[in-house]
Design an enzyme around this catalytic site. Structure first.
Site, PDB file in Angstrom:
ATOM      1  N   ASP A   1      16.341   7.925 -24.513  1.00  0.00           N
ATOM      2  CA  ASP A   1      16.591   9.145 -25.286  1.00  0.00           C
ATOM      3  C   ASP A   1      15.823   9.059 -26.607  1.00  0.00           C
ATOM      4  O   ASP A   1      16.082   8.178 -27.417  1.00  0.00           O
ATOM      5  CB  ASP A   1      18.104   9.236 -25.547  1.00  0.00           C
ATOM      6  CG  ASP A   1      18.486  10.541 -26.195  1.00  0.00           C
ATOM      7  OD1 ASP A   1      17.592  11.271 -26.664  1.00  0.00           O
ATOM      8  OD2 ASP A   1      19.695  10.826 -26.235  1.00  0.00           O
TER       9      ASP A   1
ATOM     10  N   CYS B   1      19.181  15.820 -18.298  1.00  0.00           N
ATOM     11  CA  CYS B   1      19.410  14.828 -19.355  1.00  0.00           C
ATOM     12  C   CYS B   1      20.706  15.192 -20.068  1.00  0.00           C
ATOM     13  O   CYS B   1      21.538  15.930 -19.516  1.00  0.00           O
ATOM     14  CB  CYS B   1      18.219  14.715 -20.303  1.00  0.00           C
ATOM     15  SG  CYS B   1      17.837  16.217 -21.220  1.00  0.00           S
TER      16      CYS B   1
ATOM     17  N   ASN C   1      19.403  18.619 -22.835  1.00  0.00           N
ATOM     18  CA  ASN C   1      18.459  19.597 -22.279  1.00  0.00           C
ATOM     19  C   ASN C   1      17.533  20.190 -23.344  1.00  0.00           C
ATOM     20  O   ASN C   1      17.126  21.346 -23.258  1.00  0.00           O
ATOM     21  CB  ASN C   1      19.192  20.712 -21.513  1.00  0.00           C
ATOM     22  CG  ASN C   1      18.309  21.580 -20.615  1.00  0.00           C
ATOM     23  OD1 ASN C   1      18.573  22.759 -20.424  1.00  0.00           O
ATOM     24  ND2 ASN C   1      17.267  21.022 -20.062  1.00  0.00           N
TER      25      ASN C   1
ATOM     26  N   CYS D   1      15.241  17.528 -25.033  1.00  0.00           N
ATOM     27  CA  CYS D   1      14.139  16.552 -25.123  1.00  0.00           C
ATOM     28  C   CYS D   1      13.593  16.177 -23.743  1.00  0.00           C
ATOM     29  O   CYS D   1      12.548  16.672 -23.325  1.00  0.00           O
ATOM     30  CB  CYS D   1      14.575  15.288 -25.870  1.00  0.00           C
ATOM     31  SG  CYS D   1      14.967  15.580 -27.611  1.00  0.00           S
ATOM     32  N   ARG D   2      14.287  15.294 -23.032  1.00  0.00           N
ATOM     33  CA  ARG D   2      13.695  14.700 -21.835  1.00  0.00           C
ATOM     34  C   ARG D   2      13.566  15.645 -20.645  1.00  0.00           C
ATOM     35  O   ARG D   2      12.489  15.754 -20.048  1.00  0.00           O
ATOM     36  CB  ARG D   2      14.511  13.458 -21.418  1.00  0.00           C
ATOM     37  CG  ARG D   2      14.398  12.329 -22.415  1.00  0.00           C
ATOM     38  CD  ARG D   2      15.483  11.298 -22.197  1.00  0.00           C
ATOM     39  NE  ARG D   2      16.803  11.834 -22.504  1.00  0.00           N
ATOM     40  CZ  ARG D   2      17.952  11.205 -22.289  1.00  0.00           C
ATOM     41  NH1 ARG D   2      17.926   9.997 -21.742  1.00  0.00           N
ATOM     42  NH2 ARG D   2      19.099  11.754 -22.623  1.00  0.00           N
ATOM     43  N   SER D   3      14.651  16.324 -20.266  1.00  0.00           N
ATOM     44  CA  SER D   3      14.575  17.103 -19.016  1.00  0.00           C
ATOM     45  C   SER D   3      13.682  18.341 -19.109  1.00  0.00           C
ATOM     46  O   SER D   3      12.966  18.633 -18.147  1.00  0.00           O
ATOM     47  CB  SER D   3      15.965  17.426 -18.456  1.00  0.00           C
ATOM     48  OG  SER D   3      16.706  18.253 -19.308  1.00  0.00           O
TER      49      SER D   3
HETATM   50  P1  4NP Z   1      17.979  14.892 -24.453  1.00  0.00           P
HETATM   51  O1  4NP Z   1      18.150  14.330 -25.950  1.00  0.00           O
HETATM   52  O2  4NP Z   1      19.227  14.476 -23.678  1.00  0.00           O
HETATM   53  O3  4NP Z   1      16.769  14.178 -23.955  1.00  0.00           O
HETATM   54  O4  4NP Z   1      17.828  16.384 -24.557  1.00  0.00           O
HETATM   55  C1  4NP Z   1      19.268  14.638 -26.746  1.00  0.00           C
HETATM   56  C2  4NP Z   1      19.326  15.843 -27.385  1.00  0.00           C
HETATM   57  C3  4NP Z   1      20.404  16.147 -28.206  1.00  0.00           C
HETATM   58  C4  4NP Z   1      21.404  15.224 -28.373  1.00  0.00           C
HETATM   59  C5  4NP Z   1      21.348  14.014 -27.722  1.00  0.00           C
HETATM   60  C6  4NP Z   1      20.274  13.718 -26.897  1.00  0.00           C
HETATM   61  N1  4NP Z   1      22.493  15.520 -29.229  1.00  0.00           N
HETATM   62  O5  4NP Z   1      23.331  14.639 -29.431  1.00  0.00           O
HETATM   63  O6  4NP Z   1      22.552  16.651 -29.755  1.00  0.00           O
END
Ligand code: 4NP
Length: 156
Positions: free
Chosen positions: A125, A9, A12, A14-16
């Site tokens: 997201d 993702c 790294n 939340c989703r992955s």
């Molecule tokens: P992820 O979510 O891609 O599912 O881990 C996010 C986590 C952090 C951020 C964006 C999306 N960020 O902008 O810090």
């Protein structure tokens, strides 16, 4: 031989890592630990070394999954170290394809290509949204990792 699977993702956190945690549990519950190597990473460098987002972790716990991970960024070696690289959304997909070496052995497949209820869609997201977003992502990843595991076992 182990099938090596990498979930990807943006951050790294939340989703992955959640996809990794849910998939790992399904593999364990089916007695298949020795058949898989499982990891996750982000396309961005914002959260290197960070544990998963607390909101994801507590939502997953409510759904019976305990997991942890330390954030890392996608690296060029991943394209030969893994058999399947699974980006969560179109933006992650284009970032992954941009970094993919011409002689890469990994297959890059969008995660929700395995989702029976939303084939090819993005895993949204949840980072900037409320609790419902985390539950939604959990449900998407729960059913999609089931199909993914069935597919990978048939491939073997
Ligand atoms: P992820 O979510 O891609 O599912 O881990 C996010 C986590 C952090 C951020 C964006 C999306 N960020 O902008 O810090």
């Amino acid at each position: 031989m182990k099938t090596k699977v990498l979930f990807v993702c943006l951050g790294n956190i939340c989703r992955s890592p959640l996809a990794e945690g849910i998939f790992r549990k399904k593999v364990h519950d089916r007695g298949l630990n020795n058949q898989f190597h499982i990891d996750s990473c982000g396309t961005a460098a914002y959260h290197i070394g960070d544990h998963p987002d607390r909101r994801s972790v507590s939502n997953a716990r409510e759904n019976g999954i305990d997991y942890d991970h330390l954030g890392r960024q996608l690296r060029v070696e991943d394209f030969e170290d893994f058999d399947y690289i699974l980006p969560m959304d179109d933006s992650n997909m284009s970032d992954v394809l941009y970094r993919k070496p011409v002689d890469a052995t990994a297959q890059v497949v969008k995660m929700r290509d395995f989702d029976p209820l939303g084939k090819g869609e993005d895993v949204p997201d949840p980072y900037y949204g409320g609790p419902q977003g985390f539950q939604n992502v959990f449900e998407i990843l729960d059913r999609t990792t089931d199909e993914l595991l069935d597919f990978l076992m048939e491939e073997k």
